[in-house]
Design an enzyme around this catalytic site. Structure first.
Site, PDB file in Angstrom:
ATOM      1  N   THR A   1       0.836  -1.201   0.000  1.00 32.02           N
ATOM      2  CA  THR A   1       0.000   0.000   0.000  1.00 32.02           C
ATOM      3  C   THR A   1       0.870   1.250   0.000  1.00 32.02           C
ATOM      4  O   THR A   1       2.052   1.198   0.359  1.00 32.02           O
ATOM      5  CB  THR A   1      -0.909   0.058   1.251  1.00 32.02           C
ATOM      6  N   ILE A   2       0.257   2.368  -0.392  1.00 30.18           N
ATOM      7  CA  ILE A   2       0.825   3.669  -0.096  1.00 30.18           C
ATOM      8  C   ILE A   2       0.120   4.126   1.172  1.00 30.18           C
ATOM      9  O   ILE A   2      -1.117   4.145   1.233  1.00 30.18           O
ATOM     10  CB  ILE A   2       0.636   4.681  -1.257  1.00 30.18           C
ATOM     11  N   SER A   3       0.880   4.418   2.208  1.00 27.17           N
ATOM     12  CA  SER A   3       0.302   4.770   3.506  1.00 27.17           C
ATOM     13  C   SER A   3      -0.506   6.055   3.419  1.00 27.17           C
ATOM     14  O   SER A   3      -0.347   6.860   2.495  1.00 27.17           O
ATOM     15  CB  SER A   3       1.405   4.928   4.552  1.00 27.17           C
TER      16      SER A   3
ATOM     17  N   HIS B   1       2.736   9.238   6.669  1.00 27.18           N
ATOM     18  CA  HIS B   1       3.979   9.702   6.070  1.00 27.18           C
ATOM     19  C   HIS B   1       4.472  10.955   6.773  1.00 27.18           C
ATOM     20  O   HIS B   1       5.675  11.122   7.015  1.00 27.18           O
ATOM     21  CB  HIS B   1       3.769   9.980   4.578  1.00 27.18           C
TER      22      HIS B   1
ATOM     23  N   SER C   1       5.430   2.955  -3.505  1.00 23.26           N
ATOM     24  CA  SER C   1       5.110   3.908  -4.568  1.00 23.26           C
ATOM     25  C   SER C   1       6.212   4.916  -4.814  1.00 23.26           C
ATOM     26  O   SER C   1       6.277   5.543  -5.865  1.00 23.26           O
ATOM     27  CB  SER C   1       3.827   4.664  -4.215  1.00 23.26           C
TER      28      SER C   1
ATOM     29  N   ASP D   1      16.697  -7.218   0.378  1.00 25.68           N
ATOM     30  CA  ASP D   1      16.002  -7.647   1.591  1.00 25.68           C
ATOM     31  C   ASP D   1      16.084  -6.515   2.611  1.00 25.68           C
ATOM     32  O   ASP D   1      17.148  -6.248   3.176  1.00 25.68           O
ATOM     33  CB  ASP D   1      16.672  -8.913   2.140  1.00 25.68           C
TER      34      ASP D   1
ATOM     35  N   THR E   1       8.681  -8.779   4.650  1.00 28.63           N
ATOM     36  CA  THR E   1       8.879 -10.206   4.386  1.00 28.63           C
ATOM     37  C   THR E   1       9.775 -10.428   3.176  1.00 28.63           C
ATOM     38  O   THR E   1      10.225  -9.499   2.523  1.00 28.63           O
ATOM     39  CB  THR E   1       7.537 -10.895   4.107  1.00 28.63           C
TER      40      THR E   1
END
Length: 240
Positions: A60-62, A67, A91, A156, A236
């Site tokens: 998602t874009i928060s 932000h 994004s 990662d 993850t």
């Protein structure tokens, strides 16, 4: 309060966040004004709502207020010329805002600001490409990418990023945009003295997620502080 801060334009959204006290720093307000959220949302018609949006790949874009909260928390370490790592850059929106804070337009490569570097790190190549593509939608974004002040990489996030960063190791600020199962030591090791990490972490007892700040002082002493509850996608491995 956050839901009332939506607007019909980028300026109105940021002004409402500022008036509502969700942005308190004029530096953060000005940086967010310079980055049009519509360039980073898959549905531009919803770009100025203060809510998260799916960008695909289970990411998602928060919401803009989150932000803003991250930028405000890291602000003491986002001085012109700072080095910043944005893990889970998605994004690319916050990556661009962070770049405006450490490499303001008026600096034009001069003085200490010319040392600024912001790296957006993603574990999925498609998201890495999305962040870069979104930044390319503005002339300012093209300039930041072209000058090497901002770059997007694949890796990662739990291990941070040091590849190709040999000239000056470490990060003044690290933002993590996905919930970790623990405070990963490799991120702390890559943090400069002084420096700060802003990271959501899963509660080990199953009581949701909380934002933590991890500070390293000038002598290397590390302190951790639990701030408030949140809900983020997990940090993850990339899908197989």
């Amino acid at each position: 309060m956050a839901w009332r801060c939506s607007g019909s334009s980028n300026k109105e959204l940021v002004d409402n966040l500022f008036r509502g006290g969700l942005i308190t720093s004029s530096r953060v307000r000005d940086a967010m004004m310079k980055v049009d959220r519509a360039h980073y949302c898959p549905e531009p018609s919803y770009a100025y709502e203060d809510s998260p949006q799916s960008i695909g790949h289970a990411a998602t874009i928060s919401a803009p207020h989150m932000h803003a909260s991250a930028a405000e928390s890291l602000l003491p370490y986002l001085k012109p010329g700072a080095r910043v790592l944005d893990i889970g850059s998605g994004s690319g929106y916050l990556t661009a805002v962070l770049a405006e804070l450490v490499y303001p337009q008026e600096a034009d490569g001069k003085g200490v600001a010319g040392k600024a570097r912001v790296v957006g790190l993603e574990h999925i190549k498609a998201l890495r490409d999305m962040g870069e593509r979104n930044m390319m939608k503005s002339e300012r974004g093209k300039s930041l990418l072209g000058e090497g002040k901002v770059s997007f990489v694949v890796g990662d996030g739990r291990k941070g990023w040091s590849e190709g960063e040999d000239e000056e190791k470490g990060w003044d600020a690290i933002h993590v945009g996905a919930a970790a199962v623990e405070l990963h030591q490799e991120l702390v090791d890559q943090l400069k003295s002084p420096g700060r990490i802003f990271i959501p972490v899963e509660d080990p007892d199953g009581y949701g997620q909380h934002i933590w700040t991890v500070d390293k002082d000038a002598k290397g002493l590390v302190t951790k502080k639990k701030l408030f509850g949140v809900r983020y996608v997990p940090l993850t491995d990339a899908p197989k």
